[in-house]
Design a protein around this motif. Sequence first.
Motif, mmCIF file in Angstrom:
data_model
loop_
_atom_site.group_PDB
_atom_site.id
_atom_site.type_symbol
_atom_site.label_atom_id
_atom_site.label_comp_id
_atom_site.label_asym_id
_atom_site.label_seq_id
_atom_site.Cartn_x
_atom_site.Cartn_y
_atom_site.Cartn_z
ATOM 1 N N ASP A 1 7.791 15.046 10.705
ATOM 2 C CA ASP A 1 8.114 13.748 11.206
ATOM 3 C C ASP A 1 7.166 13.137 12.091
ATOM 4 N N SER A 2 6.089 13.645 12.480
ATOM 5 C CA SER A 2 5.288 13.054 13.091
ATOM 6 C C SER A 2 4.502 12.152 12.342
ATOM 7 N N LEU A 3 4.102 12.316 10.946
ATOM 8 C CA LEU A 3 3.601 11.380 10.170
ATOM 9 C C LEU A 3 4.330 9.987 10.151
ATOM 10 N N TYR B 1 2.144 5.156 1.535
ATOM 11 C CA TYR B 1 0.896 5.804 2.346
ATOM 12 C C TYR B 1 1.398 7.023 2.911
ATOM 13 N N VAL B 2 2.613 7.449 2.990
ATOM 14 C CA VAL B 2 2.727 8.999 3.680
ATOM 15 C C VAL B 2 3.351 9.844 2.789
ATOM 16 N N ASP C 1 5.216 4.600 12.233
ATOM 17 C CA ASP C 1 6.047 3.594 12.997
ATOM 18 C C ASP C 1 5.410 2.858 13.991
ATOM 19 N N LEU C 2 4.423 3.898 14.753
ATOM 20 C CA LEU C 2 3.750 3.250 15.704
ATOM 21 C C LEU C 2 2.486 2.313 15.246
ATOM 22 N N ASP C 3 2.163 2.406 13.868
ATOM 23 C CA ASP C 3 1.174 1.620 13.371
ATOM 24 C C ASP C 3 1.690 0.241 12.801
#
Length: 299
Positions: free
Chosen positions: A189-191, A208-209, A196-198
């Motif tokens: 989930d960290s990815l 992209y993920v 989201d932060l980006d």
Amino acid sequence: MTRKTSKKALREAGQGYFFMSPAIFVLTLFIIGPILYAVFLAFHKVELLGGTALNFVAWENFTRILDDQRAIIALKNTAKYVLIVVPVQTFLALVLAATLNAGLKGEKFFRIVYFLPTLTSSAVLTLIFMWMYNKNGLINHALDFLGLPTYNFLGDPDIALNAIMIMNIWATAPFFMVIYLAALQDIPDSLYEAADLDGANAIQKFFYVTVPFLRPVTSFVVIMGLIGTFQLFDQSYIFSGGSGGPDNSTLTVVLLIYQYAFKTLGTMGYAAALAFALAIIILVATLLQRKLSKEESLY
């Protein structure tokens, strides 16, 4: 290594092979043996009537493939089928898996519904689609109701193979969807939180993920798809009544092998040569796919 240690290692190895011997025997009898015998037959002209007669013809069966128009048509049909079905079913399976993994309402229900085609027998599924594709079938009734032109799906050479493709994509994509769905559970989930932060949106996170993380799984799915599509037989056989028609439009390499092996006298060796050539094609296609996937993983 001392003599005592060497004897102990040999004894342990002997015990291991002894316990594996039933599996080795079964593999040799039912897999390795038939493969070697098929390769042996590929270099012979085989007469089955009145006792099996073998005449060594060297490479004649293989050179005959180049002059066999039906073999060329079958190879073209199979190549078209592979080039369309494998990418479409892979992409559809990935999209379905990502959709079901998004936490939508009724997720468990849709998982069961999507997976049902995989549980259906291939022969039964083909017969159902033949009924749907019939001139007076469900699809033509729906097209007529909407005021659209109807089609002779089973009798038109330009449509028949496409009809089989649609059926197979619908039937096989759910199986690969389950594989993707299992792989999606392992994506940290960290990815997604970092994305989201980006400021990435859902589509950007998917391409992209999700897609890069699933690259090894995609490689496996594509390889399995290649092997399965190259071996298309039962649907084509049932659709055409074993003829590969209309006008050889549904003739595949495996169906042609069956025809030469069991429908035509004296061509069992040629059928074995075709089967050996198909195995080489599948091996080359698989190795190329693996090489390309490894090159992509460097980026």
